[in-house]
Design a protein around this motif. Sequence first.
Motif, PDB file in Angstrom:
ATOM      1  N   PRO A  71       0.834  -1.209   0.000  1.00 42.04           N
ATOM      2  CA  PRO A  71       0.000   0.000   0.000  1.00 42.04           C
ATOM      3  C   PRO A  71       0.867   1.258   0.000  1.00 42.04           C
ATOM      4  O   PRO A  71       1.988   1.262   0.525  1.00 42.04           O
ATOM      5  N   GLU A  72       0.357   2.306  -0.566  1.00 42.05           N
ATOM      6  CA  GLU A  72       1.051   3.598  -0.562  1.00 42.05           C
ATOM      7  C   GLU A  72       0.843   4.276   0.786  1.00 42.05           C
ATOM      8  O   GLU A  72      -0.196   4.117   1.414  1.00 42.05           O
ATOM      9  N   GLY A  73       1.846   5.020   1.214  1.00 41.34           N
ATOM     10  CA  GLY A  73       1.715   5.863   2.388  1.00 41.34           C
ATOM     11  C   GLY A  73       1.719   5.149   3.723  1.00 41.34           C
ATOM     12  O   GLY A  73       1.404   5.760   4.732  1.00 41.34           O
ATOM     13  N   THR A  74       2.072   3.882   3.746  1.00 40.14           N
ATOM     14  CA  THR A  74       2.115   3.147   5.018  1.00 40.14           C
ATOM     15  C   THR A  74       3.566   2.915   5.399  1.00 40.14           C
ATOM     16  O   THR A  74       4.351   2.425   4.597  1.00 40.14           O
ATOM     17  N   ALA A  82       1.399  -7.712   6.279  1.00 39.85           N
ATOM     18  CA  ALA A  82       0.033  -8.219   6.112  1.00 39.85           C
ATOM     19  C   ALA A  82      -0.501  -7.908   4.713  1.00 39.85           C
ATOM     20  O   ALA A  82      -1.136  -8.761   4.078  1.00 39.85           O
ATOM     21  N   ALA A  83      -0.225  -6.721   4.214  1.00 42.96           N
ATOM     22  CA  ALA A  83      -0.702  -6.345   2.878  1.00 42.96           C
ATOM     23  C   ALA A  83      -0.054  -7.203   1.794  1.00 42.96           C
ATOM     24  O   ALA A  83      -0.720  -7.653   0.861  1.00 42.96           O
ATOM     25  N   GLU A 134      12.897   2.368  -1.165  1.00 40.21           N
ATOM     26  CA  GLU A 134      12.548   3.409  -2.131  1.00 40.21           C
ATOM     27  C   GLU A 134      11.315   4.195  -1.692  1.00 40.21           C
ATOM     28  O   GLU A 134      11.126   5.335  -2.101  1.00 40.21           O
ATOM     29  N   ARG A 135      10.510   3.599  -0.836  1.00 42.43           N
ATOM     30  CA  ARG A 135       9.325   4.283  -0.298  1.00 42.43           C
ATOM     31  C   ARG A 135       9.629   5.042   0.988  1.00 42.43           C
ATOM     32  O   ARG A 135       8.738   5.520   1.661  1.00 42.43           O
ATOM     33  N   GLY A 136      10.904   5.091   1.364  1.00 46.43           N
ATOM     34  CA  GLY A 136      11.303   5.897   2.500  1.00 46.43           C
ATOM     35  C   GLY A 136      11.442   5.166   3.816  1.00 46.43           C
ATOM     36  O   GLY A 136      11.695   5.801   4.848  1.00 46.43           O
ATOM     37  N   ILE A 137      11.295   3.857   3.831  1.00 48.69           N
ATOM     38  CA  ILE A 137      11.483   3.100   5.067  1.00 48.69           C
ATOM     39  C   ILE A 137      12.980   2.866   5.237  1.00 48.69           C
ATOM     40  O   ILE A 137      13.681   2.539   4.280  1.00 48.69           O
ATOM     41  N   ASP A 138      13.458   3.049   6.473  1.00 52.04           N
ATOM     42  CA  ASP A 138      14.892   2.898   6.698  1.00 52.04           C
ATOM     43  C   ASP A 138      15.322   1.477   6.311  1.00 52.04           C
ATOM     44  O   ASP A 138      14.534   0.534   6.409  1.00 52.04           O
ATOM     45  N   PRO A 139      16.559   1.318   5.856  1.00 54.07           N
ATOM     46  CA  PRO A 139      17.016   0.029   5.327  1.00 54.07           C
ATOM     47  C   PRO A 139      16.881  -1.153   6.284  1.00 54.07           C
ATOM     48  O   PRO A 139      16.531  -2.255   5.865  1.00 54.07           O
ATOM     49  N   ILE A 140      17.140  -0.950   7.568  1.00 60.43           N
ATOM     50  CA  ILE A 140      17.046  -2.069   8.507  1.00 60.43           C
ATOM     51  C   ILE A 140      15.584  -2.489   8.685  1.00 60.43           C
ATOM     52  O   ILE A 140      15.263  -3.679   8.627  1.00 60.43           O
ATOM     53  N   SER A 141      14.691  -1.532   8.883  1.00 60.23           N
ATOM     54  CA  SER A 141      13.268  -1.869   9.016  1.00 60.23           C
ATOM     55  C   SER A 141      12.734  -2.487   7.735  1.00 60.23           C
ATOM     56  O   SER A 141      11.924  -3.420   7.776  1.00 60.23           O
ATOM     57  N   ALA A 142      13.192  -1.980   6.595  1.00 62.73           N
ATOM     58  CA  ALA A 142      12.758  -2.531   5.310  1.00 62.73           C
ATOM     59  C   ALA A 142      13.193  -3.984   5.173  1.00 62.73           C
ATOM     60  O   ALA A 142      12.405  -4.844   4.760  1.00 62.73           O
ATOM     61  N   ALA A 143      14.439  -4.259   5.531  1.00 61.08           N
ATOM     62  CA  ALA A 143      14.947  -5.633   5.439  1.00 61.08           C
ATOM     63  C   ALA A 143      14.210  -6.558   6.402  1.00 61.08           C
ATOM     64  O   ALA A 143      13.849  -7.686   6.039  1.00 61.08           O
ATOM     65  N   LEU A 144      13.970  -6.097   7.617  1.00 64.07           N
ATOM     66  CA  LEU A 144      13.242  -6.915   8.585  1.00 64.07           C
ATOM     67  C   LEU A 144      11.815  -7.196   8.112  1.00 64.07           C
ATOM     68  O   LEU A 144      11.331  -8.327   8.221  1.00 64.07           O
ATOM     69  N   ALA A 145      11.146  -6.183   7.594  1.00 60.80           N
ATOM     70  CA  ALA A 145       9.777  -6.374   7.095  1.00 60.80           C
ATOM     71  C   ALA A 145       9.762  -7.335   5.912  1.00 60.80           C
ATOM     72  O   ALA A 145       8.912  -8.228   5.830  1.00 60.80           O
ATOM     73  N   ALA A 146      10.712  -7.179   4.994  1.00 63.11           N
ATOM     74  CA  ALA A 146      10.767  -8.050   3.813  1.00 63.11           C
ATOM     75  C   ALA A 146      11.058  -9.494   4.205  1.00 63.11           C
ATOM     76  O   ALA A 146      10.387 -10.427   3.729  1.00 63.11           O
TER      77      ALA A 146
END
Length: 186
Positions: A71-74, A82-83, A134-146
């Motif tokens: 989703p955009e903006g989350t 979840a999305a 690329e959506r602005g999430i910091d790299p560590i949080s992005a990697a953990l979420a992915a």
Amino acid sequence: MARWQGGAAERLKEAALELFQIQGYDGTTVAEIAAAAGVTERTFFRHFTDKREVLFFDQREFERTFLDSLPEGTADPMALVAAVLGGAARLFGEERRAWARARQSVIGGNAGLQERELLKLSLLAVSLTRELTERGIDPISAALAAETAVTVFRTTFTAWVADAETRPFPAIHDEVLGRLRALYSI
């Protein structure tokens, strides 16, 4: 001259999977797959680079389904997980379960195919991480979420293809995601 028949790629996938189950992956040749599908080896190679790719033909579609579900903006990583899983569920309807089970049994019996499956999931995590950063999430949080999304997906998929399982993919991923959330509160 025989009339050309459409659907060669689909026939090749079905023929390959059936032969892999009967003869084993290593015991099946491209020539046998092509003959069982009613096409030439040349036609096989127009659709697939090798017999392994019959089982992994949809990597781009697979990744795109996950990425398009963001989703955009989350910025909440768990909401993103979840999305992504909700979007992935579109690929795993009941009509695909029997094929997915058979495919997974072939992969489970071959170390090289298991390695290729892990690579597919690793590439998904890399793509998700890149998209999130690329959506602005910091790299560590992005990697953990992915990585979390991929782990929950893999756990869900494994349960979904289990012999006795009848629940739909979304019900299983909701349960797996719930169990993950419960681990956070321990």
